[in-house]
Design an enzyme around this catalytic site. Structure first.
Site, PDB file in Angstrom:
ATOM      1  N   ASP A  89     103.268  46.182  24.542  1.00  0.00           N
ATOM      2  CA  ASP A  89     104.582  45.868  25.092  1.00  0.00           C
ATOM      3  C   ASP A  89     105.402  47.150  25.175  1.00  0.00           C
ATOM      4  O   ASP A  89     105.516  47.881  24.189  1.00  0.00           O
ATOM      5  CB  ASP A  89     105.279  44.844  24.187  1.00  0.00           C
ATOM      6  CG  ASP A  89     106.447  44.175  24.888  1.00  0.00           C
ATOM      7  OD1 ASP A  89     106.494  44.203  26.136  1.00  0.00           O
ATOM      8  OD2 ASP A  89     107.308  43.616  24.190  1.00  0.00           O
TER       9      ASP A  89
ATOM     10  N   TYR B 229     109.114  49.160  26.728  1.00  0.00           N
ATOM     11  CA  TYR B 229     110.550  49.055  26.409  1.00  0.00           C
ATOM     12  C   TYR B 229     111.244  49.876  27.488  1.00  0.00           C
ATOM     13  O   TYR B 229     111.935  50.831  27.206  1.00  0.00           O
ATOM     14  CB  TYR B 229     110.730  49.671  25.016  1.00  0.00           C
ATOM     15  CG  TYR B 229     112.063  49.576  24.342  1.00  0.00           C
ATOM     16  CD1 TYR B 229     112.619  48.346  24.012  1.00  0.00           C
ATOM     17  CD2 TYR B 229     112.757  50.725  23.971  1.00  0.00           C
ATOM     18  CE1 TYR B 229     113.831  48.275  23.340  1.00  0.00           C
ATOM     19  CE2 TYR B 229     113.975  50.661  23.290  1.00  0.00           C
ATOM     20  CZ  TYR B 229     114.499  49.417  22.985  1.00  0.00           C
ATOM     21  OH  TYR B 229     115.695  49.338  22.301  1.00  0.00           O
TER      22      TYR B 229
ATOM     23  N   HIS C  87     118.408  47.465  28.925  1.00  0.00           N
ATOM     24  CA  HIS C  87     117.993  46.814  27.672  1.00  0.00           C
ATOM     25  C   HIS C  87     118.049  47.807  26.509  1.00  0.00           C
ATOM     26  O   HIS C  87     118.522  47.471  25.419  1.00  0.00           O
ATOM     27  CB  HIS C  87     116.589  46.231  27.820  1.00  0.00           C
ATOM     28  CG  HIS C  87     116.070  45.590  26.574  1.00  0.00           C
ATOM     29  ND1 HIS C  87     116.631  44.448  26.030  1.00  0.00           N
ATOM     30  CD2 HIS C  87     115.060  45.935  25.734  1.00  0.00           C
ATOM     31  CE1 HIS C  87     115.978  44.116  24.925  1.00  0.00           C
ATOM     32  NE2 HIS C  87     115.024  45.008  24.730  1.00  0.00           N
TER      33      HIS C  87
ATOM     34  N   GLU D 175     112.304  36.906  25.681  1.00  0.00           N
ATOM     35  CA  GLU D 175     112.426  38.176  26.387  1.00  0.00           C
ATOM     36  C   GLU D 175     111.726  38.014  27.727  1.00  0.00           C
ATOM     37  O   GLU D 175     110.523  37.740  27.773  1.00  0.00           O
ATOM     38  CB  GLU D 175     111.800  39.331  25.591  1.00  0.00           C
ATOM     39  CG  GLU D 175     112.580  39.684  24.334  1.00  0.00           C
ATOM     40  CD  GLU D 175     112.141  41.000  23.698  1.00  0.00           C
ATOM     41  OE1 GLU D 175     110.984  41.429  23.934  1.00  0.00           O
ATOM     42  OE2 GLU D 175     112.949  41.588  22.954  1.00  0.00           O
TER      43      GLU D 175
ATOM     44  N   GLU E  56     109.946  39.278  30.773  1.00  0.00           N
ATOM     45  CA  GLU E  56     109.185  40.495  31.044  1.00  0.00           C
ATOM     46  C   GLU E  56     108.185  40.271  32.179  1.00  0.00           C
ATOM     47  O   GLU E  56     107.896  39.141  32.557  1.00  0.00           O
ATOM     48  CB  GLU E  56     108.409  40.934  29.793  1.00  0.00           C
ATOM     49  CG  GLU E  56     109.296  41.059  28.550  1.00  0.00           C
ATOM     50  CD  GLU E  56     108.671  41.889  27.449  1.00  0.00           C
ATOM     51  OE1 GLU E  56     107.615  42.504  27.683  1.00  0.00           O
ATOM     52  OE2 GLU E  56     109.249  41.909  26.347  1.00  0.00           O
TER      53      GLU E  56
ATOM     54  N   ASP F  14     108.096  37.209  25.865  1.00  0.00           N
ATOM     55  CA  ASP F  14     107.763  37.808  24.569  1.00  0.00           C
ATOM     56  C   ASP F  14     108.731  37.236  23.520  1.00  0.00           C
ATOM     57  O   ASP F  14     109.667  37.894  23.087  1.00  0.00           O
ATOM     58  CB  ASP F  14     107.892  39.324  24.673  1.00  0.00           C
ATOM     59  CG  ASP F  14     107.436  40.028  23.406  1.00  0.00           C
ATOM     60  OD1 ASP F  14     106.444  39.575  22.805  1.00  0.00           O
ATOM     61  OD2 ASP F  14     108.078  41.014  23.021  1.00  0.00           O
TER      62      ASP F  14
ATOM     63  N   ARG G  97     114.634  37.393  15.944  1.00  0.00           N
ATOM     64  CA  ARG G  97     115.427  38.604  15.716  1.00  0.00           C
ATOM     65  C   ARG G  97     115.676  38.875  14.242  1.00  0.00           C
ATOM     66  O   ARG G  97     115.764  40.040  13.814  1.00  0.00           O
ATOM     67  CB  ARG G  97     116.767  38.502  16.443  1.00  0.00           C
ATOM     68  CG  ARG G  97     116.650  38.313  17.934  1.00  0.00           C
ATOM     69  CD  ARG G  97     115.946  39.469  18.588  1.00  0.00           C
ATOM     70  NE  ARG G  97     115.831  39.266  20.030  1.00  0.00           N
ATOM     71  CZ  ARG G  97     115.128  40.053  20.826  1.00  0.00           C
ATOM     72  NH1 ARG G  97     114.471  41.086  20.329  1.00  0.00           N
ATOM     73  NH2 ARG G  97     115.064  39.803  22.118  1.00  0.00           N
TER      74      ARG G  97
ATOM     75  N   GLN H 188     112.337  40.123  12.710  1.00  0.00           N
ATOM     76  CA  GLN H 188     112.106  41.463  13.270  1.00  0.00           C
ATOM     77  C   GLN H 188     113.012  42.507  12.633  1.00  0.00           C
ATOM     78  O   GLN H 188     112.576  43.618  12.298  1.00  0.00           O
ATOM     79  CB  GLN H 188     112.348  41.400  14.781  1.00  0.00           C
ATOM     80  CG  GLN H 188     112.084  42.681  15.538  1.00  0.00           C
ATOM     81  CD  GLN H 188     112.461  42.572  17.026  1.00  0.00           C
ATOM     82  OE1 GLN H 188     112.699  41.489  17.548  1.00  0.00           O
ATOM     83  NE2 GLN H 188     112.519  43.712  17.692  1.00  0.00           N
TER      84      GLN H 188
ATOM     85  N   LYS I 216     107.396  39.066  16.334  1.00  0.00           N
ATOM     86  CA  LYS I 216     106.851  38.947  17.686  1.00  0.00           C
ATOM     87  C   LYS I 216     105.496  38.239  17.708  1.00  0.00           C
ATOM     88  O   LYS I 216     105.137  37.623  18.709  1.00  0.00           O
ATOM     89  CB  LYS I 216     106.631  40.344  18.279  1.00  0.00           C
ATOM     90  CG  LYS I 216     107.860  41.219  18.339  1.00  0.00           C
ATOM     91  CD  LYS I 216     108.689  40.908  19.551  1.00  0.00           C
ATOM     92  CE  LYS I 216     109.725  42.001  19.811  1.00  0.00           C
ATOM     93  NZ  LYS I 216     110.434  41.765  21.081  1.00  0.00           N
TER      94      LYS I 216
ATOM     95  N   THR J 116     103.261  34.799  22.392  1.00  0.00           N
ATOM     96  CA  THR J 116     103.671  35.454  23.633  1.00  0.00           C
ATOM     97  C   THR J 116     103.128  34.596  24.774  1.00  0.00           C
ATOM     98  O   THR J 116     101.926  34.326  24.811  1.00  0.00           O
ATOM     99  CB  THR J 116     103.083  36.878  23.719  1.00  0.00           C
ATOM    100  OG1 THR J 116     103.474  37.611  22.555  1.00  0.00           O
ATOM    101  CG2 THR J 116     103.585  37.602  24.961  1.00  0.00           C
TER     102      THR J 116
ATOM    103  N   THR K   1     111.621  43.823  27.868  1.00  0.00           N
ATOM    104  CA  THR K   1     112.681  42.977  28.419  1.00  0.00           C
ATOM    105  C   THR K   1     113.288  43.618  29.651  1.00  0.00           C
ATOM    106  O   THR K   1     113.664  44.790  29.628  1.00  0.00           O
ATOM    107  CB  THR K   1     113.788  42.778  27.375  1.00  0.00           C
ATOM    108  OG1 THR K   1     113.189  42.303  26.178  1.00  0.00           O
ATOM    109  CG2 THR K   1     114.836  41.794  27.861  1.00  0.00           C
TER     110      THR K   1
ATOM    111  N   GLU L 153     121.030  40.026  24.027  1.00  0.00           N
ATOM    112  CA  GLU L 153     121.998  40.741  24.854  1.00  0.00           C
ATOM    113  C   GLU L 153     123.062  39.788  25.405  1.00  0.00           C
ATOM    114  O   GLU L 153     124.249  40.078  25.352  1.00  0.00           O
ATOM    115  CB  GLU L 153     121.262  41.438  26.010  1.00  0.00           C
ATOM    116  CG  GLU L 153     120.314  42.523  25.536  1.00  0.00           C
ATOM    117  CD  GLU L 153     119.281  42.897  26.584  1.00  0.00           C
ATOM    118  OE1 GLU L 153     118.179  42.284  26.605  1.00  0.00           O
ATOM    119  OE2 GLU L 153     119.572  43.791  27.403  1.00  0.00           O
TER     120      GLU L 153
END
Lengths: 398, 398
Positions: B117, B119, B124, B189, B191, B223, B227, B230, B243, B247, B333, B347
């Site tokens: 994954d 970023y 983001h 997320e 993606e 994904d 939070r 994580q 995570k 997925t 994301t 977000e």
């Protein structure tokens, strides 16, 4: 412990109490076959098991089908092989399937599903914090005593011992510049790997107590690391290319059942972990040795690991993640409290500031042509020592 | 663009210019078969290809063998299918292999080898830095504009759209306490995923220009992220259990050849990347939409991604890591510059401090029973829009 008609020397690491599984090719058959190391020979199990009720599990040239069959089958096969090697009545038939180890090529013993790497040596975490975060008031990361820190690595670049180690290229910070080139800080990490046999269902965490139902066996791991690449790339999502170029494993998987005599109490865990991690399960008294070009660099004691393999497995699945046959999880670098017990050059050379003395020079990080070999022994029955075979790799140019 | 004898409506996302591949079971055959979505039907390709010279690649109930065959074969198969659907002479034979989409069950279309994954959305990364590192002077992590930051996720828990989402349990910090329990900050997320067909050799980096030789097609990815888990676990090695529980991917893989009209220039990259990342390749003009219980939450524009999929692939392999058929790498994301274009609740609710308004209430993070659906369209031939099928999941109790 009964004796085998093979008449093995007492100091063999591959005695009757060990019987590790691997995959080989060479004389006496075609293609890749499953084998068991015994003394300085390999028993061709794919051939020898012909006609048994487990023969079908041993034909794929890789251990996964056998590993998926579960503990009762693992035990049945181990008892059967032990019987063959003790009972003179089997001598003639079984001898026909013995091949000298020196004449075979060893292959990756299992197809790796997911690869996870933990970070469970307290001394390694202390050293890393002192080196990389000297301004931190924390001795180890704040979460470190509450859970076994870990992350996923690249399964597709796990290779068998002996595979050449190409020096990886990547980006690193060089003063204010970002430079691309071959890693100047290539390192090894001496680790112990745990190989999952029995899968688990999504949403069903594996309790510490069920560890031995799922873990098939143990191997040695060298988690090659490019410290300069790793250092620049890791914020904020962790290591990636600094690790993913190669991870080497030993060719022999030692069954958990062989390690009953190596069971030790793990270090006391303070503060007490939450419920799913509270019962630690057993530690393992493996004595690792790391050699660089034959020179003994370090002797990491696996018994000092803070988190046990059973706790790591419980943690890995507590969020509902399922296990697949072939999942490999590694301990993280094994470093004991003494300097001569540290499992990486990062630590041994204190991030390159204190070169390590070898017979033929000094090292901060690995140079081209360097060969790193990790071996281990563990207590076996009747005062014997079990061997793990080694995991070795020679560094070359990319 | 020629028309098909199927007489599809102009606004179908699954027109002749798309022809995405998936795996289904249901009426008209046994077990899992490879299918192509066309209008509101599935063409049973496993059956329809019988007798062609590529029939053998399409029998495994999973796309991997076909994906491994390489671009010339992908192109040959796509041209053949297109011909069948245009030429009335094939109408009778091919019609016998069409099954209504509404009557089939869709499965994970490919076996996932490694899952990475990235970023790579600038917005983001900006949002995450502002939320989690407000004291930082850096707008994005310091390495972020020099390389596509990424990490490995868990391949074994990649599932097809529709699979229930069990709320994961784990450790989180609650004031000074470390608490164990179900995640209270479950998030999605949005993606885009890239599926590798042609493998690569160890030590042979894939250049940006060779991207289309290796990438078979594109899917959508959710994904799922816890939070709170994580946040506590991630130092210093990155996300793990926050995570790895699940997925989700869309059931249809849109071939790269279908996306020629979606090609756009990516944003300007400043500072200029080092040589292996310098030529960015093309961006993709996918318009994503995220719905929560049917309510449109966000419309992330994939064309705004800073790093392209070709750069991500070049980065992934520049250290010598090899690719396997079935490798999946996701964009990270996707968040555009406007608030209504952000691809996660983290977000959209600004880490839970600004609840999002829905038709039936507000949300900070996902509640049990919530269903998240991500869809996308892309420019196709002659002003048409290609659809991606959606990736959906409903949150339930663990």
């Amino acid at each position: 412990m009964p004796e085998t008609w093979l008449g093995l020397p007492e100091d063999t690491g591959f005695g009757l109490g060990n019987l590790p599984y691997g995959v080989f090719s060479g004389p006496g058959g075609d293609g890749r076959r499953i084998g068991v190391a015994i003394g300085d020979q390999v028993l061709d199990l794919t051939a020898a098991a012909d006609g048994t009720d487990f023969a079908g599990l041993l034909r794929a040239g890789v251990l996964n089908s056998f590993m998926a069959a579960g503990r009762p089958v693992w035990r049945e096969v181990r008892e059967t092989i032990t019987g063959w090697l003790i009972d003179e009545a089997h001598r003639e038939r079984v001898s026909a399937h013995l091949v000298p180890l020196a004449e075979v090529e060893l292959h990756l013993p299992f197809e790796v599903a997911d690869y996870v790497d933990f970070y469970s040596s307290e001394q390694h975490a202390l050293n890393a914090n002192r080196i990389f975060r000297p301004q931190s008031r924390d001795e180890v990361p704040r979460n470190w005593r509450s859970l076994p820190v870990g992350y996923h690595g690249r399964a597709g670049t796990v290779v068998v011992s002996g595979t050449p180690v190409r020096r990886p290229h990547g980006l690193r910070r060089d003063g204010d510049e970002i430079a691309f080139g071959p890693s100047a800080r290539l390192d090894f990490e001496a680790e112990v790997g745990f190989v999952v046999g029995t899968p688990s269902e999504p949403g069903e965490p594996v309790a510490v107590a069920d560890y031995a139902e799922h873990v098939f066996g143990v191997c040695l791991v060298n988690d090659w690391s490019a410290r300069d690449i790793q250092s620049w790339e890791s914020a904020p999502l962790g290591p990636f290319l600094g690790k993913s170029f190669l991870t080497s494993v030993s060719p022999w998987v030692v069954p958990l059942d062989a390690l009953a005599h190596a069971s030790v109490a793990p270090p006391r865990q303070e503060p007490e972990p939450v419920a799913y991690l509270r019962e630690p399960g057993a530690g393992l008294d493996l004595a690792l040795e790391v050699r660089l070009n034959g020179h003994l660099l370090s002797s990491p004691p696996f018994a000092t690991q803070y988190w046990t393999a059973a706790q790591q497995l419980a943690h890995l699945t507590v969020n509902g993640a399922s296990l697949r046959t072939g999942d490999l999880y590694a301990s993280g670098t094994v470093s004991g409290p003494e300097r001569g017990q540290w499992g990486s050059l990062l630590e041994l050379s204190w991030n390159g500031t204190e070169p390590v003395e070898l017979a033929g020079g000094t090292r901060t990080f690995l140079e081209d042509g360097d060969e790193v070999t990790i071996t281990a022994t563990a207590p076996g029955p009747d005062g014997t020592r079990l061997g793990f075979g080694g995991v070795t790799g020679r560094v070359g140019l990319s």
